[in-house]
Design an enzyme around this catalytic site. Structure first.
Site, short mmCIF file in Angstrom:
data_model
loop_
_atom_site.label_atom_id
_atom_site.label_comp_id
_atom_site.label_asym_id
_atom_site.label_seq_id
_atom_site.Cartn_x
_atom_site.Cartn_y
_atom_site.Cartn_z
N LYS A 126 75.39 26.37 56.24
CA LYS A 126 76.47 27.26 56.69
C LYS A 126 76.59 27.18 58.21
CE LYS A 126 76.91 31.42 58.10
NZ LYS A 126 77.97 31.19 59.12
N GLU B 23 64.95 29.37 65.08
CA GLU B 23 65.18 28.92 66.46
C GLU B 23 66.09 29.96 67.09
OE1 GLU B 23 63.81 26.33 67.90
OE2 GLU B 23 63.03 25.23 66.18
N CYS C 120 70.60 27.77 74.54
CA CYS C 120 69.46 28.67 74.25
C CYS C 120 68.37 28.54 75.30
CB CYS C 120 68.91 28.36 72.88
SG CYS C 120 68.57 26.60 72.65
N GLU D 151 69.65 38.17 77.13
CA GLU D 151 70.29 36.84 77.09
C GLU D 151 71.80 37.03 77.25
OE1 GLU D 151 70.45 34.72 73.29
OE2 GLU D 151 69.95 32.88 74.36
P1 NAD Z 1 74.41 34.42 65.81
O1 NAD Z 1 73.02 34.87 65.51
O2 NAD Z 1 75.44 35.44 66.03
O3 NAD Z 1 74.95 33.49 64.63
C1 NAD Z 1 74.25 32.34 64.21
C2 NAD Z 1 74.63 32.03 62.76
O4 NAD Z 1 74.21 33.11 61.93
C3 NAD Z 1 76.12 31.86 62.52
O5 NAD Z 1 76.31 30.87 61.53
C4 NAD Z 1 76.52 33.23 61.98
O6 NAD Z 1 77.68 33.19 61.16
C5 NAD Z 1 75.30 33.62 61.18
N1 NAD Z 1 75.08 35.05 61.02
C6 NAD Z 1 75.56 36.07 61.79
N2 NAD Z 1 75.12 37.26 61.31
C7 NAD Z 1 74.34 36.98 60.23
C8 NAD Z 1 73.61 37.78 59.31
N3 NAD Z 1 73.56 39.11 59.42
N4 NAD Z 1 72.91 37.16 58.32
C9 NAD Z 1 72.91 35.82 58.22
N5 NAD Z 1 73.62 35.00 59.05
C10 NAD Z 1 74.31 35.58 60.04
O7 NAD Z 1 74.30 33.44 67.06
P2 NAD Z 1 75.47 32.63 67.79
O8 NAD Z 1 76.26 33.56 68.63
O9 NAD Z 1 76.18 31.77 66.81
O10 NAD Z 1 74.61 31.65 68.71
C11 NAD Z 1 74.06 32.04 69.92
C12 NAD Z 1 72.57 32.32 69.77
O11 NAD Z 1 71.91 31.18 69.23
C13 NAD Z 1 71.90 32.57 71.11
O12 NAD Z 1 71.01 33.65 70.98
C14 NAD Z 1 71.13 31.28 71.37
O13 NAD Z 1 70.02 31.41 72.22
C15 NAD Z 1 70.73 30.89 69.97
N6 NAD Z 1 70.41 29.47 69.91
C16 NAD Z 1 69.09 29.12 69.79
C17 NAD Z 1 68.73 27.78 69.77
C18 NAD Z 1 67.28 27.36 69.70
O14 NAD Z 1 67.03 26.17 69.52
N7 NAD Z 1 66.33 28.25 69.85
C19 NAD Z 1 69.73 26.80 69.84
C20 NAD Z 1 71.05 27.20 69.93
C21 NAD Z 1 71.39 28.54 69.96
#
Ligand code: NAD
Length: 492
Positions: A178, A252, A286, A386
């Site tokens: 997803k 992650e 990230c 963040e």
């Molecule tokens: P997010 O947590 O809002 O969403 C990530 C994914 O989870 C999306 O596909 C979203 O639709 C889904 N999602 C949202 N709510 C959910 C729920 N309640 N249950 C299950 N799935 C759900 O994050 P984002 O805004 O898409 O991405 C930014 C974040 O990702 C930042 O915190 C960044 O640091 C992190 N990130 C981490 C890494 C790493 O390698 N550690 C890499 C890239 C991004």
């Protein structure tokens, strides 16, 4: 013909929810696609297709590893053939400059080739042991975990998914993917490639939508493993739902990474790297070096250099390859601008940037100027949380121990950088930083070969490297009795 949307059990479908979500380009706020949200039934069907593929038809799991590697190499070749389309898709969908999307697509292609090569890497252990009654021969084998659900963010729309799909498929799992609903288009194109490359029906499934679809996957008792890249908050909620059947978990998560600069560093080079650390990909990274922690004696000189560079950054339509494009969405832009306001209100000194960028056509999109805050203190929200945008804070230290304490003064532990000419200082500080990825005299280079992941609230487990393959495997112990007869205990 059904438009290419979800891919379930080897068939393209628009699903059953009837609910549409728009995919908006942050370049100008235009809707570039309309997609259906997967319903609970669609998500269950995708999990069921993966379950059937893994436990019944077994054509991917039982495929000999050389043939499975050949299929993944075909995926890489087909991606290469479609490179221009894939990178333009990520640029328009996500807003990253074309040059950066090129890097992502090339990394994604190499990631498939890397894991195709690793399928036959040596693994497992052999142990000659004495079990009390006689000799035993004990050895381990690696086996795929089963049905893997994979949930990814929008900041590297194609690449973050590939970091999970390439090793999990290489290991012989069946997957349900997803992507983020904010930038799903390149992943849909990758599934067209999977189909063409001959990944069997049910081995790779795609569902679409936001948090509610991700939550279905977290709660499903038929998912054996959940791997997630995204925010710490959502990671925590997925951890709770994974408890339902004690899913194997890979997380992650977010970061607030320190970039520690000592007075003896090459300050010009450090400023260049610090720019890459925070303004690459609009700061939506990230591992971004979002907290500059610099020795007090050189702070003013360094901030001057950084500000000159930040003010020279070109902002514009990412298809024309400026230094920075727009942020992913209006909502995310407002969130970043809100943090900038909080920094000003809490007494940080705004050195440059600090506003939306609206020159020319950019007024239609979600552009924010590169922003530097000086005189920052540990209690400020801009230092603690963040921001996920082009905003960096500057704090100062006098001693090495103070620098280490400041670097670790965060619940996150994803990454960190150290700049100094002293090998001793570099080695000491880098070992003291409680984070999974660190750099000395550089910031942000990433490789398929080396494991990627966080300490503390930045996650559990590792993507990439051989460790990234092991994440999607179970290790089984097999014990052979080498002595004759029974042990002689408990005989009645
Ligand atoms: P997010 O947590 O809002 O969403 C990530 C994914 O989870 C999306 O596909 C979203 O639709 C889904 N999602 C949202 N709510 C959910 C729920 N309640 N249950 C299950 N799935 C759900 O994050 P984002 O805004 O898409 O991405 C930014 C974040 O990702 C930042 O915190 C960044 O640091 C992190 N990130 C981490 C890494 C790493 O390698 N550690 C890499 C890239 C991004």
């Amino acid at each position: 013909m059904v438009a290419k949307e979800m891919y379930i059990g080897g068939k393209w479908t628009e699903g059953t929810s009837g609910k549409i979500f728009p995919v908006v380009s942050p370049i100008d706020g235009q809707v570039i696609a309309k997609m259906h949200v997967s319903s609970l039934e669609d998500t269950k069907a995708a999990v069921a297709a993966a379950k059937k593929s893994f436990y019944e038809t077994r054509d991917w799991r039982d495929m000999d590893s050389q043939t499975r590697a050949d299929v993944l190499l075909t995926v890489a070749d087909l991606m290469d053939a479609r490179r221009a389309d894939l990178l333009m898709t990520d640029t328009v969908d996500n807003g990253k400059p074309l040059r950066e999307a090129e890097g992502d697509v090339d990394d994604a292609i190499h990631c498939f080739r890397y894991y195709a090569g690793l399928i036959k890497a040596p693994y497992g252990g052999v142990y000659d042991v004495n079990a009390g009654f006689g000799k035993m021969h004990s050895y381990t084998v690696h086996e795929p975990v089963g049905v893997c659900a994979e949930i990814t963010p929008w900041n590297y729309p194609l690449l973050m998914g590939v970091w999970k799909m390439a090793p999990s498929l290489a290991a012989g799992n069946s997957i349900v993917m997803k992507p983020s609903s904010k930038a799903p288009l390149s992943t849909i194109k990758l599934f067209e490639i999977f189909e063409k490359a001959g990944i069997p029906a049910g081995a790779a499934n795609l569902v679409l939508g936001g948090g509610e679809v991700g939550a279905f996957l977290g709660e499903s008792p038929d998912v054996d493993m959940l791997t997630f890249t995204g925010s710490t908050k959502v990671g925590q909620s997925l951890m709770r739902s994974a408890a339902v059947n004690v899913k194997k978990l890979g997380l992650e998560l977010g970061g607030k990474s320190p970039n520690v600069i000592f007075a003896d560093a090459d300050l010009d080079a450090a400023a260049e790297w610090a720019m890459i650390g925070i303004f690459f990909n609009q700061g939506e990274v990230c591992s971004a070096g979002s907290r500059i922690i610099i020795e007090e004696s050189v702070k003013d000189a360094f901030v001057g250099k950084l500000a000159r560079k930040a003010n020279a950054i070109t902002i514009g339509d990412p298809r024309e390859n400026p230094d920075m494009g727009p942020l992913i969405s209006e909502e995310d832009m407002e969130k970043v601008l809100g943090y900038i306001e909080s920094g000003k209100a809490e007494g940080a000194r705004l050195v440059c940037g600090g506003t939306r960028y609206t020159e020319g056509e950019c007024g239609k999109g979600y552009y924010v100027r590169p922003t530097i805050f000086d005189n920052c203190t540990r209690d400020m929200r801009i230092v603690r949380e963040e921001i996920f945008g082009p905003v960096v804070t500057v704090q100062t230290f006098k001693t090495e121990n103070e620098a280490i304490a400041m670097a670790n003064d965060t619940p996150y532990g994803l990454a960190g950088g150290v700049f100094t000419k002293s090998l001793g200082t570099a080695m000491h500080v880098v070992r003291e930083i409680r984070a999974g990825i660190t750099w000395i005299n550089c910031y942000n280079p990433t490789f398929n070969e080396a494991p990627w992941g966080g300490y503390k609230m930045s996650g559990i487990g590792r993507d990439l490297g051989i460790q990234g393959l092991y994440e999607y495997q179970e290790e089984k112990q097999i014990n052979i009795n080498l002595s004759e007869g029974a042990p002689g205990w408990y005989i009645h």
